[in-house]
Design an enzyme around this catalytic site. Structure first.
Site, short mmCIF file in Angstrom:
data_model
loop_
_atom_site.label_atom_id
_atom_site.label_comp_id
_atom_site.label_asym_id
_atom_site.label_seq_id
_atom_site.Cartn_x
_atom_site.Cartn_y
_atom_site.Cartn_z
N LYS A 195 -6.90 6.45 10.74
CA LYS A 195 -8.32 6.29 11.10
C LYS A 195 -8.39 5.97 12.59
O LYS A 195 -8.57 4.80 12.97
CB LYS A 195 -8.93 5.10 10.33
CG LYS A 195 -9.29 5.39 8.89
CD LYS A 195 -10.26 4.34 8.35
CE LYS A 195 -9.58 3.19 7.68
NZ LYS A 195 -10.43 2.30 6.89
N ASP A 225 -5.78 -0.28 -1.87
CA ASP A 225 -6.56 -1.13 -2.77
C ASP A 225 -7.85 -1.63 -2.16
O ASP A 225 -8.05 -1.56 -0.94
CB ASP A 225 -5.73 -2.37 -3.14
CG ASP A 225 -5.64 -3.35 -1.98
OD1 ASP A 225 -5.28 -2.92 -0.87
OD2 ASP A 225 -5.96 -4.54 -2.17
N ASP A 280 -5.11 1.72 10.63
CA ASP A 280 -6.52 1.39 10.82
C ASP A 280 -6.67 0.81 12.23
O ASP A 280 -6.74 1.55 13.21
CB ASP A 280 -6.92 0.41 9.71
CG ASP A 280 -8.37 0.04 9.68
OD1 ASP A 280 -9.21 0.89 10.01
OD2 ASP A 280 -8.69 -1.11 9.33
N GLY A 315 0.77 -1.24 0.00
CA GLY A 315 0.00 0.00 0.00
C GLY A 315 0.80 1.29 0.00
O GLY A 315 0.35 2.30 -0.54
N PHE A 346 -13.94 3.13 4.27
CA PHE A 346 -12.96 2.34 3.53
C PHE A 346 -12.55 3.16 2.32
O PHE A 346 -13.39 3.63 1.55
CB PHE A 346 -13.53 0.98 3.12
CG PHE A 346 -12.44 0.04 2.70
CD1 PHE A 346 -11.71 -0.66 3.65
CD2 PHE A 346 -12.11 -0.11 1.36
CE1 PHE A 346 -10.67 -1.50 3.26
CE2 PHE A 346 -11.07 -0.94 0.96
CZ PHE A 346 -10.36 -1.64 1.92
N VAL A 347 -11.25 3.37 2.18
CA VAL A 347 -10.76 4.25 1.12
C VAL A 347 -9.85 3.50 0.14
O VAL A 347 -9.23 2.49 0.50
CB VAL A 347 -10.02 5.49 1.70
CG1 VAL A 347 -10.99 6.41 2.41
CG2 VAL A 347 -8.88 5.08 2.63
N GLU A 360 4.08 4.45 5.99
CA GLU A 360 2.91 3.57 5.87
C GLU A 360 1.77 4.31 5.15
O GLU A 360 1.71 5.53 5.14
CB GLU A 360 2.49 3.14 7.30
CG GLU A 360 1.26 2.29 7.41
CD GLU A 360 1.33 0.95 6.70
OE1 GLU A 360 1.65 0.92 5.50
OE2 GLU A 360 1.01 -0.08 7.33
N ASP A 361 0.88 3.54 4.53
CA ASP A 361 -0.25 4.16 3.83
C ASP A 361 -1.36 4.59 4.79
O ASP A 361 -1.86 5.71 4.72
CB ASP A 361 -0.82 3.22 2.74
CG ASP A 361 -1.21 1.83 3.26
OD1 ASP A 361 -0.94 1.52 4.44
OD2 ASP A 361 -1.79 1.04 2.48
P1 IMP Z 1 -4.18 -2.15 10.40
O1 IMP Z 1 -3.22 -3.24 10.74
O2 IMP Z 1 -5.60 -2.56 10.72
O3 IMP Z 1 -3.83 -0.81 10.99
O4 IMP Z 1 -4.26 -1.99 8.85
C1 IMP Z 1 -3.18 -1.84 8.10
C2 IMP Z 1 -3.41 -2.17 6.65
O5 IMP Z 1 -4.78 -2.44 6.30
C3 IMP Z 1 -3.05 -0.95 5.86
O6 IMP Z 1 -1.65 -0.91 5.64
C4 IMP Z 1 -3.84 -1.17 4.60
O7 IMP Z 1 -3.13 -1.99 3.71
C5 IMP Z 1 -5.10 -1.88 5.05
N1 IMP Z 1 -6.23 -0.94 5.20
C6 IMP Z 1 -6.75 -0.44 6.33
N2 IMP Z 1 -7.76 0.42 6.07
C7 IMP Z 1 -7.86 0.46 4.73
C8 IMP Z 1 -8.71 1.20 3.83
O8 IMP Z 1 -9.58 2.02 4.20
N3 IMP Z 1 -8.49 0.98 2.52
C9 IMP Z 1 -7.54 0.12 2.03
N4 IMP Z 1 -6.73 -0.56 2.83
C10 IMP Z 1 -6.89 -0.39 4.17
#
Ligand code: IMP
Length: 183
Positions: free
Chosen positions: A139, A167, A111, A52, A160-161, A107-108
């Protein structure tokens, strides 16, 4: 499904532009300046989390005006549609010894916080000179683990973006803006 229907379906999932190309560009320019001003010429290693963050990394590194190296690692968070399953796997690790570097994880999106929580723990154990996390999107309302990035360019609500590297089912990474996904 015929080809035209498939493209219509693909486009219909792009609900609205949430953050434009211009807004992203301006925020990255400012972030690059802040980063460049804060390391006093010491060795920086930018570590991008694939897949991402590849677009963000490419643009951010070009706004950094001090010497820096770049590296990539791949962390996969498994998704059921648009929901995180909570399982994080490091599928490609760094090759270099990071103990002589000020490391910045690029990082992108943060979440639930699980991915970065795991990656930070792993990299801290390798004794970098310092470790910071820069994320394009944050987020905070979705957090499951207690994790705060050092720099977030945009804080967004619980949507969700897609686009600009992010992606849904591996599509939409090539959109030049961040859009809300039509669920
Ligand atoms: P986390 O471990 O839940 O913080 O999520 C990390 C990964 O989930 C990110 O690096 C993204 O690849 C994916 N992700 C989380 N939210 C989104 C979203 O809204 N759109 C697309 N990918 C997401």
């Amino acid at each position: 499904m015929d080809k035209i229907k498939a493209i219509e379906e693909y486009n219909s999932k792009i609900k609205r532009v949430l953050i434009s190309e211009e807004e992203i560009k301006a925020a990255i320019k400012e972030a690059g300046k802040k980063i460049s001003d804060s390391y006093n010429g010491e060795p920086i290693l930018l570590v991008s989390i694939l897949n991402g963050a590849f677009v963000f990394m490419a643009d951010l590194c070009r706004e950094i005006t001090v010497p820096c190296e770049i590296a990539f690692m791949c962390a996969k968070s498994y998704y059921n549609g648009t929901n995180s399953s909570g399982i994080v796997n490091i599928t490609m690790d760094l090759e270099q010894d990071i103990s002589g570097y000020h490391v910045i994880i690029v990082e992108d999106i943060v979440d639930t916080g699980r991915t970065l929580n795991d990656v930070v723990k792993l990299l801290k154990a390798r004794n970098p000179l310092s470790l910071r996390v820069v994320t394009l999107l944050d987020k905070p309302s979705r957090r499951i683990v207690d994790f705060d990035p050092d720099m977030s360019l945009f804080v967004i609500e619980d949507l969700f973006v897609i686009g600009y590297g992010l992606d849904c089912g591996e599509y939409y990474r090539n959109l030049p803006y961040i859009a809300e996904y039509n669920q």
